[in-house]
Scaffold this motif. Structure first.
Motif, short mmCIF file in Angstrom:
data_model
loop_
_atom_site.label_atom_id
_atom_site.label_comp_id
_atom_site.label_asym_id
_atom_site.label_seq_id
_atom_site.Cartn_x
_atom_site.Cartn_y
_atom_site.Cartn_z
N TYR A 35 -10.00 -0.59 -1.60
CA TYR A 35 -9.00 -1.56 -1.17
C TYR A 35 -9.46 -2.41 0.01
O TYR A 35 -8.82 -3.42 0.33
CB TYR A 35 -7.70 -0.83 -0.81
N GLN B 14 -5.38 2.81 4.73
CA GLN B 14 -4.57 2.84 3.52
C GLN B 14 -4.75 4.17 2.81
O GLN B 14 -5.79 4.81 2.91
CB GLN B 14 -4.96 1.70 2.58
N TYR C 65 0.81 -1.21 0.00
CA TYR C 65 0.00 0.00 0.00
C TYR C 65 0.84 1.26 0.00
O TYR C 65 0.41 2.32 -0.45
CB TYR C 65 -0.97 0.01 1.19
#
Length: 463
Positions: free
Chosen positions: A410, A390, A249
């Protein structure tokens, strides 16, 4: 030359208290000076750090002289401080944010926790610090004088002198949140660690950066440091394999041109990735592709130079340098001969190298509310998904899977409806009350009433 300081564990309570009182008095005086009108100061260097001799491969670090006192650039900025219900009182000094670490043999690290935490609290220095048998790692924020005193206090222990430090610029918005002026954060005004007054976390852990291999000891051997000004030449050499040791990430939003992405979810996975990729040349039946962002796949045989006895030259980098020290030590233990890592990490590179000369692409993820930074360590464009922590871009927020404070593209598929509804409830609490948990901050109203009743009954006796 000053005589070496005694170990922190040997300080008496009286001596420690005297030290803290003196530090507090000095910091208070500095704060008063900062609040007074000042004339335009002369130009001040952007960052001052403690010089540390470069270490050669396979060599034990030589005994270093006492590190000179830390000196951060003092600044003054008019900034009103909120008190009570929207009232404004006085002004506050500009802030200094410093990230630091040091690998050292520190078996008595637990003795360091309380005096360090008390000093930070008395000097109103915020942030997070990790102490472990292998050293110290942290990021702190406060008035420059106060941050200086904390860093110098840490280095009074000979084992921790020579901290590796990076100072980041602080924007007026950062200062507003630090002083509790803003409610832009889903966790409440002034609650964005490490930018929150009177809130410092000093934690005891097994490692200052989790790697999972106790045999890796950066105090014994590490790769060779490469300064930012020399980094471009090294990674532009076609015989150098450039490896990003961060997580997926982080790499997703920025990396050095041509760097290999190990596709790890955590730093613990790096050892397995190295074993898998660099030993595949020993088996003709195993072949795998390692992706780079130039659109081509570098085979494991290329990574291993098609010869298991001649491992390639490796150049590694991470955010601030701490992960690279462990990763380089690990590679050396695996038989690599040429291991280099970027001194000061990406942050130092972005600070020193002009954008026109830079080989960095994208933004650098940072582990605080700034989320990402660009060249010159300017605030980046990415935001944070509070569902998975993230980084997300403006384009990500156009996705139907994006819901503020709940989910993003995500993490949407990994969260159950129960988890999403719980996140929505937290977001409603914040939008209604300005803090998570409402006016009671998540505590049971019945318990609060009971405690209030007990206090009322006991108050006459206590008087």
């Amino acid at each position: 030359m000053l005589p070496p300081s005694p170990p922190l564990a040997a300080l008496s309570k009286t001596a420690a208290a005297a030290t803290r009182r003196a530090a507090t008095a000095a910091a208070s005086g500095a704060a008063r000076r900062l609040l007074q009108p000042v004339r335009s100061p002369p130009p001040i260097p952007a960052v001052t750090s403690c010089p540390i001799p470069r270490r050669r491969l396979h060599h034990m670090p030589q005994e270093e002289n006492r590190a000179p006192p830390v000196s951060l650039p003092l600044q003054s900025r008019s900034f009103a401080v909120a008190v009570g219900a929207g009232d404004v009182d006085g002004e506050a000094p500009a802030l200094a944010v410093v990230s630091f670490y040091r690998f050292a043999d520190l078996p008595d690290h637990a003795d360091f926790r309380q005096p360090l935490k008390e000093l930070c609290q008395e000097l109103r220095v915020s942030g997070g610090i990790i102490l472990a048998p292998e050293g110290i790692n942290g990021s702190i924020c406060g008035a420059p004088d106060s941050v200086e005193r904390v860093l110098n206090f840490i280095q009074e222990d000979n084992r921790l002198k020579g901290l590796r430090m990076i100072q980041s610029p602080v924007t007026p918005e950062d200062e507003a949140i630090h002083h509790g002026h803003s409610s832009h954060s889903p966790v409440g005004a002034g609650d964005d660690a490490p930018f929150r007054w009177d809130h410092v976390r000093v934690k005891l852990k097994k490692e200052i950066v989790t790697f999972g291999d106790p045999d890796v000891r950066p105090t014994k051997m590490v790769g060779e440091y490469v300064k930012p000004k020399d980094w471009n030449a090294l990674i532009s050499d076609p015989d150098t394999v450039v490896i990003d040791v961060r997580n997926m990430y982080e790499i997703r939003i920025g990396k050095f041109k041509g760097a290999v992405d190990p596709y790890t979810n955590s730093f613990r996975e790096f050892t397995t990735w190295v074993d898998d990729q660099f030993q595949l040349a020993e088996s003709e039946n195993k072949k795998s592709g390692v992706h780079n962002d130039n659109g081509a796949d570098r085979s494991a045989e290329n990574l291993n130079a098609s010869n298991s006895k001649q491992l390639p030259r490796v150049a590694m980098y991470c955010t601030g340098g701490v992960r690279c020290e462990k990763a380089s030590s690990f590679l050396l233990s695996k038989g690599f001969k040429e291991v280099y890592h970027l001194e000061g990490g990406i942050l130092k590179y972005l600070e020193e190298i002009p954008k026109a000369e830079s080989l960095w692409e994208g933004e650098c993820f940072v582990f605080d509310k700034r989320v990402s930074v660009d060249h010159g360590l300017a605030q980046g464009t990415h935001k944070l998904c509070y569902g998975c922590k993230q980084p997300i871009s403006d384009e990500d927020m156009k996705s139907p899977e994006w819901e503020y404070g709940v989910s993003c593209p995500y993490c949407f598929a990994t969260k159950s409806e129960v988890e999403k509804e719980r996140a929505r409830a937290r977001q409603r609490q914040f939008e209604t009350w300005g803090v998570i948990g409402g006016p009671d901050k998540g505590r049971s109203p019945k318990r609060l009433d009971a405690n209030h009743a007990v206090d009322s009954q006991q108050s006459p006796n206590s008087i």
